[in-house]
Structure formats: C-alpha cells, structure tokens
Design a protein around this motif. Structure first.
Motif, PDB file in Angstrom:
ATOM      1  N   THR A  69       0.872  -1.169   0.000  1.00  0.00           N
ATOM      2  CA  THR A  69       0.000   0.000   0.000  1.00  0.00           C
ATOM      3  C   THR A  69       0.910   1.220   0.000  1.00  0.00           C
ATOM      4  OG1 THR A  69      -0.119  -0.428   2.343  1.00  0.00           O
ATOM      5  CG2 THR A  69      -2.103  -0.866   1.076  1.00  0.00           C
TER       6      THR A  69
ATOM      7  N   GLU B 218       3.080  13.808  -4.666  1.00  0.00           N
ATOM      8  CA  GLU B 218       3.064  12.629  -5.527  1.00  0.00           C
ATOM      9  C   GLU B 218       1.965  12.828  -6.548  1.00  0.00           C
ATOM     10  OE1 GLU B 218       3.175   8.850  -3.556  1.00  0.00           O
ATOM     11  OE2 GLU B 218       2.363   7.843  -5.329  1.00  0.00           O
TER      12      GLU B 218
ATOM     13  N   CYS C 131      -0.755  11.615  -9.400  1.00  0.00           N
ATOM     14  CA  CYS C 131      -1.559  10.445  -9.765  1.00  0.00           C
ATOM     15  C   CYS C 131      -2.356  10.835 -10.993  1.00  0.00           C
ATOM     16  CB  CYS C 131      -2.474  10.053  -8.614  1.00  0.00           C
ATOM     17  SG  CYS C 131      -3.384   8.553  -8.947  1.00  0.00           S
TER      18      CYS C 131
ATOM     19  N   ILE D 162     -11.355   7.310 -11.811  1.00  0.00           N
ATOM     20  CA  ILE D 162      -9.915   7.164 -11.562  1.00  0.00           C
ATOM     21  C   ILE D 162      -9.481   8.229 -10.560  1.00  0.00           C
ATOM     22  CG2 ILE D 162      -7.642   7.059 -12.632  1.00  0.00           C
ATOM     23  CD1 ILE D 162      -8.943   6.315 -15.209  1.00  0.00           C
TER      24      ILE D 162
ATOM     25  N   VAL E   8     -11.176   9.434  -8.071  1.00  0.00           N
ATOM     26  CA  VAL E   8     -11.519   9.017  -6.716  1.00  0.00           C
ATOM     27  C   VAL E   8     -10.533   7.950  -6.228  1.00  0.00           C
ATOM     28  CG1 VAL E   8     -13.286   7.884  -5.321  1.00  0.00           C
ATOM     29  CG2 VAL E   8     -13.933   9.621  -6.968  1.00  0.00           C
ATOM     30  N   GLU E   9     -10.157   7.063  -7.137  1.00  0.00           N
ATOM     31  CA  GLU E   9      -9.184   6.023  -6.772  1.00  0.00           C
ATOM     32  C   GLU E   9      -7.868   6.686  -6.347  1.00  0.00           C
ATOM     33  OE1 GLU E   9      -5.971   3.458  -7.308  1.00  0.00           O
ATOM     34  OE2 GLU E   9      -6.553   4.237  -9.242  1.00  0.00           O
TER      35      GLU E   9
ATOM     36  N   GLU F 151      -8.226   8.321  -2.925  1.00  0.00           N
ATOM     37  CA  GLU F 151      -8.208   7.332  -1.850  1.00  0.00           C
ATOM     38  C   GLU F 151      -6.781   6.844  -1.596  1.00  0.00           C
ATOM     39  OE1 GLU F 151     -10.566   6.387   0.138  1.00  0.00           O
ATOM     40  OE2 GLU F 151     -12.271   7.372  -0.829  1.00  0.00           O
ATOM     41  N   LYS F 152      -6.013   6.750  -2.680  1.00  0.00           N
ATOM     42  CA  LYS F 152      -4.656   6.236  -2.551  1.00  0.00           C
ATOM     43  C   LYS F 152      -3.753   7.240  -1.833  1.00  0.00           C
ATOM     44  CE  LYS F 152      -1.965   5.725  -6.251  1.00  0.00           C
ATOM     45  NZ  LYS F 152      -1.642   5.167  -7.559  1.00  0.00           N
TER      46      LYS F 152
ATOM     47  N   LYS G  47      -4.718  10.053   0.048  1.00  0.00           N
ATOM     48  CA  LYS G  47      -5.280  10.983   1.023  1.00  0.00           C
ATOM     49  C   LYS G  47      -4.613  10.905   2.398  1.00  0.00           C
ATOM     50  CE  LYS G  47      -8.970   8.065   2.701  1.00  0.00           C
ATOM     51  NZ  LYS G  47     -10.400   7.766   2.640  1.00  0.00           N
TER      52      LYS G  47
END
Lengths: 438, 358
Positions: free
Chosen positions: A23, A76, A78, A86, A88-89, A92-93, A95
């Motif tokens: 993770t 970072e 994304c 994507i 939202v993904e 979540e990654k 946050k």
C-alpha cells in the motif's frame, strides 16, 4: 499452450499477492500534497501545463527556501485522465497525510466534497468545482477562491454591457453560451439566466457533449441564431474545435469570450491566425515576465530557459498552476503561523485556507507583483472577492485588455447561499455559526 | 489427491442437484465467503475497500446481469450503462422524494424501474438479432444518457446536473453518504452480490434459464418445442436490466456518492461487456472473475512500476497501462476464447488428476 496457461495463472496469483501486500508509503515530517493530474486523454493539452506550473512552484520553494519554514514539501502525482472514477481512486490512494487536495476537475470535486469532512482533507478547487462551496458556513472543508464560475459569468455580462456602452443596452441583445455538457459546463447557466431576466437579453444554450470533437450541429445553430455575443464554457479539445469552427463561420472573434479554462495557448494555436481577437477570462498574470518566473528559471532549471520552455513555462495554464500552488502554500504558511513551524495536519491547513489573507505587499514579496489581486478568505466566504479580467489573443500571445472586473456580488451571493442551503438540507448539514469561531 | 469426489455418494435427487455437488467446492466457496465477510474488512485498509473492492463488487453485479442476457439468452446488449443509469436515477428520485423508505428497499426497487425500461428496449430483440440488436441497444444507451442530462426533473433541478446520494441508515447503521464507513459499504455491496449471484445461479438452473439457453442455442428450434420467444427474450431483458439497475444504484450510493451522466457513458457498457467476454459467456463465476480482472488489472499496472521501485512519470505509466492491458486481453482471448471461467474449470480438472496426470 497448456503450460502457458498455468504459467499465466501463477503469475496472476503472485501479482495479486504483491498488490495486496503493498500500500502507498508516505514519508513523515514533510508537508505532503497529493496531485491529481491528467497528462493523458482528451484534456491533456490543458492538464499538462497546469500540473507543470504547480510542481515547478513547489520545486522552487524546496530549492530556494528549503520548503515552507524548513518543512520540506513533498508531493506525488496520480494520473486521473480527467476521469471521475480514476480520480476518486487516486484520492483514496493519496489521502493519507494529505495537507489538502486540488481535484482539478469539477466532477472529482463533487465526489470529494462529501468525503472531505470525514477524511479531514480540505479541498481547494481554485475557480472551478461546486460554486455553492463559496458559502463556508455549509461547506466547511471546500474552498473555491479566488472566484467562481457564477461570479465570472456575471463579470462577463458586465464586460459585455461596458462594451455595448451601458448595461441598459443589453436589452434585446442575443447571447449564446456554448458549454461542455457536464456539471462543469452547466455551472454558469443559472447566473446567466437570472441576469437575462434582469437585463433583458436573450439567452441561448448550446450543449456540446464530451469530449467535444464534433460540434458541427452546434455551430449550425450559432449561424441560425446569430448571437451578438458568444460565451464558451469549454475544456480540452473542445476549445480548439470551437475556436476553429467560429473562425470557419466568420464569427467576429472579439465577440467570443471563453471561460478561464478556454483561454490558453493550446486552445488558440491550432486555429492559427484565425483565432486572433478571441477573448477569455482570467484571474492571474499572463506571460513569463514576473519575478517568480526568473526565480523558477534560476533555481529549478538552473538557468536553462529552453528546458523551462519545454515544460510550458510562462503559458497561461502554467501560470495558473503557479497561482494555485501560491494559494495553497500560503495557506499552509498561514496555518504554520498559528500552529507552529512543523508539519501541518489537514485540519490545520483548513484553518489556514479559511484565514488566508494575501495582501498586496505579501504578493510583492513572493515575486507576484501585479500577477494577482489581493485576496482575503473568511469563514462565510470561501470565494474571496473574485474579480477577473479579460485577456485577448493577438495571434502570438495573450494580453490583458480590460481592468479587473468585479462580479455582481449582489446577484451571485444570494444564489450561492440558496444553492448551499439546498445542499445542506439534502444532506442534513447544520450551517456553522461563523461569528462564534476564530 | 485433495480434490477428488471419490466416496461422495449422492443418495437423493436433492443432493444430486445441489449447486456445488462436490464437497471440496462447497468448502472452498464457504471459506472464500467467510474470508470476504470476516477477514477482508479487518485487514483491508480504506483505499482497498473504497477504491478497489467496492467497485469490483458492483461491477461484478452488473457483469452478472449482462451475462444473463448475453451469455445465457444470447442477446447482445450495449445498453448496460444506460440501464445502470436508470437504476441510479430511480433510486435517487425515490429516496429524495420519500426519505423514510428503507434504503435497501429503494435499491431493490430501482432495479424494478430498470427492468421496465429494459423490457421496452428489449422489444426490438423479437425482430433483430446479433450485431443489429447491439446497435438497437446502443440507442438505449445514448437515449437514456441524453434523457438524464436534458430533463432537469431527474436531478431535482440542481444547477450542475449532478445527483448526490443522501445519507441513509438501515437498522440504525449508516449505509450511504459520506459518514458511512467503507467497511459497511463493502459489506452491503458484498451481500448484494452474493445474494444476486445465488439467485442468478438458481435462475439459470431452473426452467426460465433453460428456456433462455434454448433461445440462445437455436431460436427456431426452441420455438418449435413450445418456448415463446416473446416472454423468454423479454424476461431475459427484464432480469438483466434489473441486475444492472441495482448495480447502477449501488454505484451511486455505495461507491461514488455523487454522479453525473458521464459515469454511465458508453465506455461503461463496453467495460461490462468486456468483463463478460473475458470472464466467460454463460458463467456466473466468469462474470465475477471477469469483473475482477477488469477492475484490478489497470490499478495494479498503474502501481506496479512504483512497487518494484522503478520511478516513471505518471503519464507514461498510464499509457503503458493501456498498452499492457490491451495486450493482456488479446493474449487471454487467444489462449482461452471461452474466458477465464474456462481456465478455472481446466484448473479444477487438472487438480482432480493431480499428482498423477495422464
């Protein structure tokens, strides 16, 4: 073949295990800013310069000042492809530990607004996103300063009124809005409709569906309707196509005004010389002549201007990235002034955003003289004061052609409060009492 | 050795007709469900639940729905995104108009609306077949999206045209809205999937499923032996759209929280169709495996360079992801045209002979 299938299945199983075990790992004692960018897909021409400007300013702070009060900035990226799911993904990654998030898409902003209070990550949707978020009593965690789509729409109408020689001359004029058929594009419609009643102009709405490469039908309608003024709420490839189409039907370009997301180099260059005269809104300086740009060339690119140019240096959207980074880092600085010079949490950065007061002298210190207007955010007002100006494309570069235009606050603010109240009711939110805070 | 049914005697028809006639299968499915319910909520973090597992469960449900129509009844449909949108908008309208109706009932009822719409758009299937039917359902996709974008009543006249799932509780537990925890939402999505997968499995083993397959395999022959194409095809459309509608409502209420019509555009229809094709047409298990492949693979590919320590720019990673993902789909279809479910079956057969294959 059989062996191949079994090999593939084993590989897949291993992959699944690795993926589950790993993770995202985040560093400590750094101020972390997640960046939702889109460098691919139909909106990439706009997404790349914005992201580059933002990152370059953060790199400048780290290289020149050692971060913010000696707290290094970390980030970072994304890739969202401007796609809500994507995005939202990505959120979540990234946050965990995030100071704040810039969703860079109205669709993603809508997703994140309900999550922000729960995750304690403030959202800064600079000039986009949900306009109603300007009401800080209900949207505690969302900020959209320095201005909103509704403010801008009213400023455009004001500008058109000035050009016509007075607001009373708007009566009977024909205005058309070409918009991206998405939450973003629909944003200005309520304001333009209300103002149409007030000033008596005729409004025609022309939707363009995502991604906007096919607009023949829309422009046929424009030709039939013959508007006096044409506004555009477009994004990505839609802008270029619209400007080309406008040139194709010989529409007077100086009567065609784009939103601030429809006024960058990548929008007008493909249309060539025929784009000359096209106008767009903006809320920050154009060009690379500001002191902050010199610093970026010196500290980030080590004096290599060609390398900087390859990263969209000085383009309108690059400057927007800088503007965005300035607001965000200054908000973190404001928070540090209250909570101490260490890593700030999301809650503390939220306080910083809400108490941000960028004065003229502070902007000068930052090398942003005449780049932006001073701004003060308050608990009630997450939009700031919201003036915009109009810039025009002269065939080679953008130039500022109007003064700062203040929006019609008396019209816009009640609408914002109404929309915010409706949101509060739908979601059982009790408005904060701003008088009792601070 | 481990996986062998020797000695398991079926002494009644009931046992012979069980969904999982082999004891080991029953056990492993039980264990998987147990892990899904008990272990995953404990070990998975919010990112995994919210960004990966919940969309997987929801898309598995949608793929299941499409598989009933395309895989079992043989009617090719590209309207999945549209039917999902019907479910989402129906649920939104119902729960905002009647906030006191239990949310789970609203989610189920939204499927009924989608089923009704599915039947209407399924009518052309009585006359046209194959690719031509796909085009007709494509019309459903575009029409429905256009409708929800144009008619402001569907999104309660909200200026941006976005619909937001309001917070709702069931038995005192927050299920939707931002306050609902990812774990609760995951468990709700999981329960929906397991329940509907069980229903689907039993449907396809019953008379109605057999009529669907008869129509799929040869509609003229099916008609001659007394199967009515009208009711059969329309029931397939209704069931499939019901599943898709529920999946759409779950997408709004459990996963995204607020959506615009773009969330249900044509790419969603294609994505679900790919799940069915890659997973395996006419297989319940295949729908779930296919959904897993399509949802997990891109996320894995995006994060893979990071995991093995290679730092490449995000845009390059995204392009690579598209290339590799596309390539993998082709590889899988060449290696096993019947989908991942078939691979699964081959694996099981091999396991039966292991360690002495012949």
């Amino acid at each position: 073949m059989r062996r191949l299938t079994s090999v593939i299945s084993v590989i897949l199983a291993v992959i699944a295990l690795i993926a589950f075990a790993a993770t995202p790992v985040l560093a400590q004692n750094e101020q972390f800013i997640p960046l939702l960018v889109y460098r691919t897909g139909p909106y990439a021409p706009n997404g790349i310069p914005t992201a580059n400007g933002y990152v370059d300013y953060l790199r400048l702070l780290n290289a020149r000042d050692g971060g913010l009060n000696d707290v290094k900035l970390a980030w970072e990226e994304c890739e969202t492809k401007y796609n809500t799911k994507i995005g939202v993904e990505c959120y979540e990654k990234l946050k965990g530990n995030a100071s704040l998030v810039n969703p860079y898409s109205t669709g993603i902003t809508y997703q994140l607004i309900p999550k922000a209070p729960v995750d304690q990550v403030p959202i800064h949707s600079m000039g986009y996103g949900r306009t109603a978020a300007a009401d800080g009593r209900i949207f505690k965690w969302a900020f959209n300063f320095p201005t909103t789509y509704w403010s801008q729409a009213s400023a455009f109408v004001k500008y058109v009124g000035e050009q016509e020689g007075g607001m009373e001359n708007l009566k009977g004029k024909k205005l058309a809005l070409i918009y991206h058929n998405s939450p973003y594009g629909k944003e200005p419609i309520p304001t333009l409709t209300i103002l149409a009643e007030k000033f008596g102009y005729d409004l025609k709405l022309l939707a363009v569906d995502h991604p906007g490469q096919e607009q023949k039908a829309t422009w046929l309608q424009v030709r039939r309707y013959r508007p006096d003024w044409l506004f555009m709420w477009g994004w990505g490839v839609m802008n270029q196509v619209a400007i080309k189409e406008a040139a194709g039907i010989k529409f007077p370009m100086d009567h065609f005004i784009g939103v601030w997301w429809s006024g960058s180099e990548s929008d007008v260059v493909p249309a060539g010389a025929s784009a000359k005269g096209y106008k767009a809104g903006n809320f920050h300086g154009v060009g690379a002549g500001f002191p902050v740009h010199k610093d970026i060339v010196k500290h980030v690119y080590k004096g290599d201007e060609a390398a900087a140019k390859a990263n969209n240096f000085g383009e309108v959207l690059y400057n927007r990235g800088i503007m965005n980074a300035v607001y965000d880092t200054e908000a973190i600085r404001t928070a540090m002034a209250k909570y101490g010079k260490k890593q700030m949490s999301g809650e503390q950065v939220r306080w910083g955003l809400e108490n941000l007061d960028l004065t003229e002298s502070r902007l000068n210190e930052l090398g942003l003289e005449k780049f932006a207007q001073p701004i003060k955010v308050t608990c009630e007002d997450h939009e700031g004061n919201g003036p915009v100006f109009i810039q025009q494309w002269d065939g080679e570069k953008w130039g500022k052609i109007s003064d700062w235009i203040s929006p019609m606050r008396d019209v816009v603010r009640p609408q914002i409060e109404k929309a915010a109240a409706a949101f509060a009711q739908e979601n059982n939110i009790t408005p904060r009492d701003c008088a009792s805070e601070n | 050795m481990l996986y062998r049914e020797t000695g398991q005697f079926k002494t009644s028809y009931r046992r012979d007709q069980a969904i999982f006639p082999i004891a080991q299968d029953r056990w492993s499915i039980g264990i998987i469900i147990g892990i899904a319910y008990l272990v995953i909520p404990v070990i998975a973090n919010e990112y995994w639940l919210q960004a990966i597992l919940i969309p997987f469960l929801i898309f598995a449900l949608a793929a299941l729905g499409l598989n009933l129509l395309t895989g079992y009844a043989g009617q090719l449909s590209l309207g999945t995104g549209g039917f999902m949108a019907v479910g989402a908008y129906a649920a939104y309208k119902m729960t905002t108009a009647f906030p006191d109706v239990p949310i789970l009932l609203v989610l189920l009822l939204s499927g009924v609306f989608a089923a009704a719409v599915g039947v209407i758009f399924g009518l052309p299937s009585l006359r046209i077949k194959g690719l031509y039917l796909a085009v007709a359902t494509l019309a459903a996709q575009f029409f429905l999206i256009w409708l929800f974008n144009r008619v402001a009543w569907f999104y309660n006249y909200n200026p941006s045209g976005t619909i937001t799932a309001p917070p709702r509780t069931f038995l005192g537990i927050m299920i939707t809205g931002p306050e609902a925890t990812a774990t609760v939402r995951y468990l709700v999505a999981l329960s929906f999937l397991i329940f509907f997968a069980l229903v689907a499995k039993n449907l396809v083993r019953s008379e109605i499923g057999r009529t669907w397959m008869a129509i799929r395999d040869m509609d003229v022959a099916a008609e001659i032996i007394g199967i009515r194409p009208l009711t059969t095809k329309l029931s397939a459309f209704a069931t499939s759209s019901f599943y898709c509608g529920v999946a759409g409502a779950l997408l709004l209420f459990l996963y995204l929280g607020s959506v615009e019509t773009l969330a249900f555009d044509i790419t969603v229809s294609f994505e679900v169709l790919f799940m069915v094709i890659i997973g395996g047409m006419g297989s319940i298990m295949g729908s779930i495996i296919g959904a897993a492949f399509i949802t997990f693979m891109p996320i894995f590919l995006t994060n893979a360079p990071h995991l093995i320590g290679v730092d490449i720019p995000v845009d390059l990673a995204k392009e690579l992801e598209a290339i590799i993902f596309g390539g993998l789909i082709i590889v899988f279809l060449i290696v096993e045209p019947h989908g991942l479910a078939r691979l699964w079956q081959i694996g099981k057969e091999k396991l039966r002979r292991w360690p002495f294959p012949y």
